[in-house]
Motif scaffolding. Structure first.
Motif, PDB file in Angstrom:
ATOM      1  N   SER A  59       0.837  -1.200   0.000  1.00  0.00           N
ATOM      2  CA  SER A  59       0.000   0.000   0.000  1.00  0.00           C
ATOM      3  C   SER A  59       0.873   1.251   0.000  1.00  0.00           C
ATOM      4  N   PHE A  60       0.234   2.359  -0.339  1.00  0.00           N
ATOM      5  CA  PHE A  60       0.913   3.657  -0.380  1.00  0.00           C
ATOM      6  C   PHE A  60       1.598   3.955   0.948  1.00  0.00           C
ATOM      7  N   ASP A  61       0.835   3.835   2.041  1.00  0.00           N
ATOM      8  CA  ASP A  61       1.373   4.158   3.359  1.00  0.00           C
ATOM      9  C   ASP A  61       2.520   3.238   3.763  1.00  0.00           C
ATOM     10  N   LYS A  62       2.380   1.941   3.525  1.00  0.00           N
ATOM     11  CA  LYS A  62       3.431   0.991   3.908  1.00  0.00           C
ATOM     12  C   LYS A  62       4.723   1.270   3.134  1.00  0.00           C
ATOM     13  N   ILE A  63       4.600   1.494   1.842  1.00  0.00           N
ATOM     14  CA  ILE A  63       5.793   1.712   1.013  1.00  0.00           C
ATOM     15  C   ILE A  63       6.517   2.988   1.418  1.00  0.00           C
ATOM     16  N   PHE A  64       5.783   4.096   1.531  1.00  0.00           N
ATOM     17  CA  PHE A  64       6.463   5.368   1.753  1.00  0.00           C
ATOM     18  C   PHE A  64       6.836   5.614   3.211  1.00  0.00           C
ATOM     19  N   SER A  65       6.162   4.941   4.146  1.00  0.00           N
ATOM     20  CA  SER A  65       6.625   5.042   5.532  1.00  0.00           C
ATOM     21  C   SER A  65       7.898   4.205   5.697  1.00  0.00           C
ATOM     22  N   LYS A  66       7.981   3.066   5.009  1.00  0.00           N
ATOM     23  CA  LYS A  66       9.190   2.226   5.028  1.00  0.00           C
ATOM     24  C   LYS A  66      10.382   3.010   4.478  1.00  0.00           C
ATOM     25  N   LEU A  67      10.143   3.811   3.440  1.00  0.00           N
ATOM     26  CA  LEU A  67      11.208   4.604   2.819  1.00  0.00           C
ATOM     27  C   LEU A  67      11.437   5.923   3.549  1.00  0.00           C
ATOM     28  N   ASP A  68      10.640   6.177   4.606  1.00  0.00           N
ATOM     29  CA  ASP A  68      10.726   7.409   5.391  1.00  0.00           C
ATOM     30  C   ASP A  68      10.506   8.648   4.511  1.00  0.00           C
ATOM     31  N   VAL A  69       9.498   8.554   3.650  1.00  0.00           N
ATOM     32  CA  VAL A  69       9.124   9.664   2.773  1.00  0.00           C
ATOM     33  C   VAL A  69       7.826  10.257   3.312  1.00  0.00           C
ATOM     34  N   ASP A  70       7.853  11.561   3.568  1.00  0.00           N
ATOM     35  CA  ASP A  70       6.687  12.237   4.121  1.00  0.00           C
ATOM     36  C   ASP A  70       5.787  12.731   2.982  1.00  0.00           C
ATOM     37  N   VAL A  71       4.945  11.842   2.485  1.00  0.00           N
ATOM     38  CA  VAL A  71       3.986  12.196   1.434  1.00  0.00           C
ATOM     39  C   VAL A  71       2.596  11.791   1.905  1.00  0.00           C
ATOM     40  N   ASN A  72       1.614  12.515   1.408  1.00  0.00           N
ATOM     41  CA  ASN A  72       0.241  12.271   1.812  1.00  0.00           C
ATOM     42  C   ASN A  72      -0.606  12.052   0.558  1.00  0.00           C
ATOM     43  N   LEU A  73      -1.252  10.910   0.480  1.00  0.00           N
ATOM     44  CA  LEU A  73      -2.058  10.541  -0.685  1.00  0.00           C
ATOM     45  C   LEU A  73      -3.119  11.592  -0.991  1.00  0.00           C
ATOM     46  N   GLU A  74      -3.832  12.040   0.012  1.00  0.00           N
ATOM     47  CA  GLU A  74      -4.910  13.009  -0.207  1.00  0.00           C
ATOM     48  C   GLU A  74      -4.385  14.345  -0.735  1.00  0.00           C
TER      49      GLU A  74
END
Length: 192
Positions: A59-74
């Motif tokens: 999922s979006f959250d799992k991938i980008f939290s794992k990479l420590d990227v602060d992005v928000n889908l909304e």
């Protein structure tokens, strides 16, 4: 008549689908599409390789939290014009450039997010080498320039005997020759 036209249209759609799938599978940049809930709709092998994804990274959250990227889908979906949609991420020893864009349907209604991932490791390494090279060259040029300035200022300040003047002028000449050689070496390097 209608079935022949329908068969031709279906054949053309199938052909286009196969072309797109082939491109998608073999491209070196990563592409990943998420639906509105952040679940993966499409992902190519390059994405999995570049981001070192595991099966549980789904999922979006799992991938980008794992990479420590602060992005928000909304934010990407609804505020694309007011927020940054690019990120630079380090994955292991590699540098990735990520571009986030909303996916929209024919009616311009958001349906998800697409992320394009480029491996920019070589660009970053070359840029670092360039910076290091410029710093080294600047240092190498600074030394003769400092000597030339010091000796010429000294000559201008006071009267010296001919032997001292010649000694100072020899240092100035030697340093100027050294600078000329450095510049010639730089020009020769720039031809490659």
């Amino acid at each position: 008549m209608m079935t022949k036209e329908l068969k031709e249209n279906l054949s053309e759609v199938s052909k286009r689908k196969n072309q797109i799938e082939t491109i998608f599978l073999h491209m070196t940049d990563g592409i990943i599409a998420f639906d509105m809930e952040g679940k993966i709709d499409l992902i190519n092998p390059a994405t999995t390789r570049l981001l070192r994804l595991l099966p549980e990274d789904d999922s979006f959250d799992k991938i980008f939290s794992k990479l420590d990227v602060d992005v928000n889908l909304e934010k990407i979906i609804y505020l694309e014009n007011w927020t940054s949609s690019e990120e630079r991420v380090v994955v292991g020893d590699n540098y990735m450039h990520m571009y986030f864009a909303p996916l929209k349907d024919e009616g311009d209604i958001p349906t998800g997010v697409i992320v394009v991932i480029q491996d920019i490791t070589e660009h970053v390494k070359l840029d670092n080498m360039r910076k290091e090279f410029v710093a080294d060259v600047s240092h190498e040029l600074k030394t003769p320039i400092t000597s030339i300035m010091a000796y010429s200022d000294t000559l201008l300040e006071d009267e010296y005997d001919k032997e001292t003047k010649n000694k100072f002028l020899k240092v100035i000449s030697d340093e100027a020759i050294r600078m000329k050689k450095l510049v010639e070496d730089l020009l020769a390097l720039s031809k490659y």
